[in-house]
Design an enzyme around this catalytic site. Structure first.
Site, PDB file in Angstrom:
ATOM      1  N   LYS A  22       4.078 -36.998   3.678  1.00 37.76           N
ATOM      2  CA  LYS A  22       4.569 -35.893   4.519  1.00 37.76           C
ATOM      3  C   LYS A  22       6.091 -35.932   4.638  1.00 37.76           C
ATOM      4  CE  LYS A  22       4.735 -36.358   9.021  1.00 37.76           C
ATOM      5  NZ  LYS A  22       5.819 -36.070   9.930  1.00 37.76           N
ATOM      6  N   ASN A  23       6.636 -37.107   4.920  1.00 38.65           N
ATOM      7  CA  ASN A  23       8.070 -37.165   5.197  1.00 38.65           C
ATOM      8  C   ASN A  23       8.925 -36.949   3.950  1.00 38.65           C
ATOM      9  OD1 ASN A  23       7.603 -37.412   7.877  1.00 38.65           O
ATOM     10  ND2 ASN A  23       7.974 -39.617   8.000  1.00 38.65           N
ATOM     11  N   ARG A  93      10.650 -31.896  13.615  1.00 38.81           N
ATOM     12  CA  ARG A  93      11.915 -32.601  13.516  1.00 38.81           C
ATOM     13  C   ARG A  93      12.611 -32.279  12.189  1.00 38.81           C
ATOM     14  NH1 ARG A  93      15.407 -35.343  16.181  1.00 38.81           N
ATOM     15  NH2 ARG A  93      16.493 -36.925  15.012  1.00 38.81           N
ATOM     16  N   CYS A 117       8.129 -35.281  17.426  1.00 35.90           N
ATOM     17  CA  CYS A 117       7.409 -36.155  18.339  1.00 35.90           C
ATOM     18  C   CYS A 117       8.336 -36.709  19.397  1.00 35.90           C
ATOM     19  CB  CYS A 117       6.792 -37.310  17.557  1.00 35.90           C
ATOM     20  SG  CYS A 117       5.171 -36.925  16.927  1.00 35.90           S
ATOM     21  N   ARG A 122      16.450 -38.743  20.093  1.00 41.34           N
ATOM     22  CA  ARG A 122      16.629 -38.782  18.643  1.00 41.34           C
ATOM     23  C   ARG A 122      17.882 -38.005  18.262  1.00 41.34           C
ATOM     24  NH1 ARG A 122      10.625 -38.050  16.147  1.00 41.34           N
ATOM     25  NH2 ARG A 122      11.611 -38.845  14.271  1.00 41.34           N
ATOM     26  N   PRO A 123      19.047 -38.621  18.447  1.00 38.44           N
ATOM     27  CA  PRO A 123      20.297 -37.923  18.168  1.00 38.44           C
ATOM     28  C   PRO A 123      20.458 -37.611  16.679  1.00 38.44           C
ATOM     29  CG  PRO A 123      20.700 -40.240  18.696  1.00 38.44           C
ATOM     30  CD  PRO A 123      19.239 -40.010  18.860  1.00 38.44           C
ATOM     31  N   ILE A 124      21.344 -36.659  16.372  1.00 33.48           N
ATOM     32  CA  ILE A 124      21.615 -36.351  14.954  1.00 33.48           C
ATOM     33  C   ILE A 124      23.109 -36.463  14.655  1.00 33.48           C
ATOM     34  CG2 ILE A 124      19.571 -34.916  14.510  1.00 33.48           C
ATOM     35  CD1 ILE A 124      21.536 -32.524  14.847  1.00 33.48           C
ATOM     36  N   ASP A 125      23.786 -37.302  15.464  1.00 33.69           N
ATOM     37  CA  ASP A 125      25.235 -37.457  15.286  1.00 33.69           C
ATOM     38  C   ASP A 125      25.616 -37.918  13.875  1.00 33.69           C
ATOM     39  OD1 ASP A 125      23.825 -39.782  16.539  1.00 33.69           O
ATOM     40  OD2 ASP A 125      25.682 -40.802  15.989  1.00 33.69           O
ATOM     41  N   GLN A 126      24.771 -38.726  13.243  1.00 32.00           N
ATOM     42  CA  GLN A 126      25.105 -39.226  11.903  1.00 32.00           C
ATOM     43  C   GLN A 126      25.014 -38.121  10.840  1.00 32.00           C
ATOM     44  OE1 GLN A 126      26.277 -42.534  11.532  1.00 32.00           O
ATOM     45  NE2 GLN A 126      26.224 -42.192  13.743  1.00 32.00           N
ATOM     46  N   ASP A 305       6.511 -46.108  12.137  1.00 32.56           N
ATOM     47  CA  ASP A 305       5.408 -45.143  12.110  1.00 32.56           C
ATOM     48  C   ASP A 305       4.034 -45.804  11.968  1.00 32.56           C
ATOM     49  OD1 ASP A 305       7.218 -43.149  12.423  1.00 32.56           O
ATOM     50  OD2 ASP A 305       7.010 -42.284  10.419  1.00 32.56           O
ATOM     51  N   ILE A 327      13.227 -49.336  16.590  1.00 32.21           N
ATOM     52  CA  ILE A 327      13.814 -48.076  16.087  1.00 32.21           C
ATOM     53  C   ILE A 327      13.851 -47.007  17.181  1.00 32.21           C
ATOM     54  CG2 ILE A 327      13.718 -46.312  14.263  1.00 32.21           C
ATOM     55  CD1 ILE A 327      13.867 -49.017  12.955  1.00 32.21           C
ATOM     56  N   ARG A 397      -0.534 -32.743  12.615  1.00 30.96           N
ATOM     57  CA  ARG A 397       0.797 -32.546  12.036  1.00 30.96           C
ATOM     58  C   ARG A 397       0.983 -33.404  10.798  1.00 30.96           C
ATOM     59  NH1 ARG A 397       5.429 -33.347  16.236  1.00 30.96           N
ATOM     60  NH2 ARG A 397       6.383 -33.452  14.180  1.00 30.96           N
TER      61      ARG A 397
HETATM   62  C1  UD1 Z   1      12.236 -40.385  10.075  1.00 33.79           C
HETATM   63  C2  UD1 Z   1      10.776 -40.018  10.012  1.00 33.79           C
HETATM   64  C3  UD1 Z   1      10.014 -40.651  11.159  1.00 33.79           C
HETATM   65  C4  UD1 Z   1      10.273 -42.156  11.200  1.00 33.79           C
HETATM   66  C5  UD1 Z   1      11.758 -42.461  11.160  1.00 33.79           C
HETATM   67  C6  UD1 Z   1      12.075 -43.944  11.033  1.00 33.79           C
HETATM   68  C7  UD1 Z   1      10.796 -37.835   8.998  1.00 33.79           C
HETATM   69  C8  UD1 Z   1      10.592 -36.385   9.159  1.00 33.79           C
HETATM   70  N1  UD1 Z   1      10.649 -38.577  10.073  1.00 33.79           N
HETATM   71  O1  UD1 Z   1      12.732 -39.830  11.291  1.00 33.79           O
HETATM   72  O2  UD1 Z   1       8.646 -40.385  10.990  1.00 33.79           O
HETATM   73  O3  UD1 Z   1       9.735 -42.681  12.392  1.00 33.79           O
HETATM   74  O4  UD1 Z   1      12.373 -41.793  10.044  1.00 33.79           O
HETATM   75  O5  UD1 Z   1      11.492 -44.453   9.871  1.00 33.79           O
HETATM   76  O6  UD1 Z   1      11.038 -38.331   7.919  1.00 33.79           O
HETATM   77  N2  UD1 Z   1      19.731 -42.089  14.864  1.00 33.79           N
HETATM   78  C9  UD1 Z   1      20.927 -41.844  15.522  1.00 33.79           C
HETATM   79  N3  UD1 Z   1      21.705 -40.811  15.067  1.00 33.79           N
HETATM   80  C10 UD1 Z   1      21.365 -40.039  14.006  1.00 33.79           C
HETATM   81  C11 UD1 Z   1      20.158 -40.298  13.345  1.00 33.79           C
HETATM   82  C12 UD1 Z   1      19.353 -41.336  13.795  1.00 33.79           C
HETATM   83  O7  UD1 Z   1      21.262 -42.515  16.481  1.00 33.79           O
HETATM   84  O8  UD1 Z   1      22.132 -39.138  13.644  1.00 33.79           O
HETATM   85  C13 UD1 Z   1      18.855 -43.217  15.308  1.00 33.79           C
HETATM   86  C14 UD1 Z   1      17.519 -42.745  15.850  1.00 33.79           C
HETATM   87  O9  UD1 Z   1      17.598 -42.431  17.222  1.00 33.79           O
HETATM   88  C15 UD1 Z   1      16.643 -43.950  15.585  1.00 33.79           C
HETATM   89  C16 UD1 Z   1      17.205 -44.507  14.260  1.00 33.79           C
HETATM   90  O10 UD1 Z   1      18.518 -43.979  14.161  1.00 33.79           O
HETATM   91  O11 UD1 Z   1      16.808 -44.924  16.575  1.00 33.79           O
HETATM   92  C17 UD1 Z   1      16.402 -44.139  13.036  1.00 33.79           C
HETATM   93  O12 UD1 Z   1      16.200 -42.740  13.012  1.00 33.79           O
HETATM   94  P1  UD1 Z   1      15.978 -41.929  11.652  1.00 33.79           P
HETATM   95  O13 UD1 Z   1      15.760 -42.895  10.532  1.00 33.79           O
HETATM   96  O14 UD1 Z   1      17.065 -40.935  11.516  1.00 33.79           O
HETATM   97  O15 UD1 Z   1      14.647 -41.166  11.956  1.00 33.79           O
HETATM   98  P2  UD1 Z   1      14.279 -39.700  11.531  1.00 33.79           P
HETATM   99  O16 UD1 Z   1      14.934 -39.348  10.243  1.00 33.79           O
HETATM  100  O17 UD1 Z   1      14.455 -38.804  12.700  1.00 33.79           O
END
Ligand code: UD1
Length: 430
Positions: A22-23, A93, A117, A122-126, A305, A327, A397
């Site tokens: 899925k991912n 997401r 979920c 779950r920030p997206i700053d990166q 996961d 995580i 999902r």
């Molecule tokens: C993806 C998976 C999710 C899985 C996760 C970790 C998808 C759609 N989802 O989620 O199922 O649980 O990987 O393997 O593929 N973080 C930041 N800033 C950012 C991005 C991430 O602080 O900009 C933090 C997150 O809060 C978290 C960690 O980094 O603590 C890992 O997150 P990330 O690997 O980005 O998870 P997703 O891509 O959201």
């Protein structure tokens, strides 16, 4: 509202076929619109998240034909809007992958801030940092992320953490930037590699996916491709832990055993017998399961996961286990539900102390999120008596025909949609 009803206590026995990841699929279908030519994607899982994203892509003008249940033909040649305003997209997401795809191709994208979920903040700053480094201006306005660039240029980007989403998103945008990009401290998950392979099959020039550093030479155009998605590591792991918890004997087929090393190692520590084949793993459960320690970590560590699923099995092990979540901070919400089935788990910060009990007893429980929902199903399959799982829309999902696959292994499990169906099951099985 649909529910699962399970009569537990039956060891799962037989063979199960795992679907596409899925991912990986979420990112790959988004990336498919980066060319004007037609892309054919095979081994696509038929799950809700994928179908919602495909619908959102159609809303902005992509032509999507579902050739069969697991194959889609996607053409992004007539994308009209670069703004995705589709109600359901907020719920998944991975809608953010359309940002990287649209920004890379059209240098402009507008996507609602993602939901998904509720497993912690779950920030997206990166992601944003990466897009900005490539030359985009990114603003959050009215619940949308708006990204725009006159042109994208290569950059040197260091991720603060190994984010799967940020790695993939930046990789997509950088594929069509001018010049060379280096992304350091990237995620190494199998689906990161799969997306890189997919983009390369469309003519991108990405090297190093699967290592700590990804190097990308931007290209002007991407082209048609036919691509088959890798097997779903998490679906496979879910069946492996279900086999262990029910003391069953299951051959999990159509997988890449290397991707399952974290799960296989833990199952061995728990006393199960693991037999590895070229594209399958057999799990033979042995009673009583032994306790162990687990800490989630980015790949090749134990996947977050799969954390609820292993905890569901450990809750009926012979002794005390320690499960550490490193995580996401809010990933123990299933613990209260498992407690209703007799589990004895104490959460202290990001650690769960799992004191094994002899057995689960069936109860009515509610899925708090996707993987936690799968864990409740595992508990229900192992439990004495009848378990009803509410809120299974979360589970749907990410799991295709979950109850059918479980039934194929001998489980007494149905998806029901009414009180009448529920009573009928109880009458038949109770
Ligand atoms: C993806 C998976 C999710 C899985 C996760 C970790 C998808 C759609 N989802 O989620 O199922 O649980 O990987 O393997 O593929 N973080 C930041 N800033 C950012 C991005 C991430 O602080 O900009 C933090 C997150 O809060 C978290 C960690 O980094 O603590 C890992 O997150 P990330 O690997 O980005 O998870 P997703 O891509 O959201």
């Amino acid at each position: 509202m649909e529910q699962y009803i399970i009569k537990g206590g039956i060891p799962l026995v037989g063979e199960v076929e795992i679907g596409g990841a899925k991912n990986a699929a979420l990112a790959i279908i988004a990336a498919a619109i980066m060319t004007d030519e037609t892309v054919i994607i095979e081994n696509l899982p038929d799950v809700r998240d994928i179908n919602v994203l495909l619908e959102a892509m159609q809303e902005i003008g992509a032509n999507v034909i579902r050739v069969d249940r697991h194959t889609a033909r996607i053409n992004g040649g007539k994308i009209g809007a670069h703004s995705v305003d589709y109600e359901f997209i907020k719920k998944i997401r991975a809608s953010y992958y359309l940002l990287g795809a649209l920004l890379g191709k059209y240098k402009e994208a507008s996507v609602p801030l993602p939901g998904g979920c509720n497993i912690g903040s779950r920030p997206i700053d990166q992601h944003i940092k990466g897009f900005e480094a490539l030359g985009a201006t990114v603003k959050i306005e009215g619940g949308f992320i708006n990204a725009k660039a006159d042109y994208l240029h290569g950059a040197h980007i260091y991720l603060d953490m190994e984010s799967v989403g940020a790695t993939i998103n930046i990789m997509m945008a950088a594929s069509m930037a001018d010049g060379n990009t280096v992304i350091e401290n990237v995620a190494k998950e199998p689906h990161v590699v799969d997306v890189a392979n997919f983009l390369n099959s469309m003519g991108a020039n990405i090297k190093g996916a699967g290592t700590d550093v990804i190097r990308i030479k931007g290209v002007k155009k991407l082209h048609r491709t036919e691509y088959s998605i890798i097997p779903d590591q998490i679906e496979a792991g879910t069946f492996m832990f279900a086999a262990a918890a029910t003391c069953g004997d299951v051959l999990v087929k159509n997988i890449i055993p290397k991707h399952m090393e974290g799960a296989s190692a833990k199952l061995t520590e728990m006393g199960c017998i693991i037999e590895e084949y070229d594209d399958a793993i057999r799990v033979i459960g042995r009673k009583p399961l032994r306790p162990t320690r687990v800490k989630t970590a980015p790949y090749p560590g134990f996947p977050t996961d799969m954390q609820p699923q292993i905890a569901a099995a450990l809750a009926i092990a012979d002794g005390t286990s320690m499960v550490t979540e490193s995580i996401f901070e809010n990933r123990f919400k299933y613990v209260d539900e498992l407690a209703r089935m007799g589990a004895n788990i104490k959460v202290e910060g990001n650690r769960a102390v799992v004191m094994g009990v002899e057995k689960y007893t069936g109860a009515r429980v509610s899925a708090p999120d996707l993987r936690a929902g799968a864990a409740l199903v595992i508990a229900g399959l192992a439990a004495e008596g009848i378990t009803i799982v509410d809120d299974i829309h979360y589970v749907q999902r990410g799991y295709e025909r979950f109850e059918e696959k479980m039934k194929g292994l001998g489980a007494k499990m149905e998806r029901v949609d009414s009180e009448k169906e529920l009573q009928l099951f109880k009458y038949r099985e109770g």
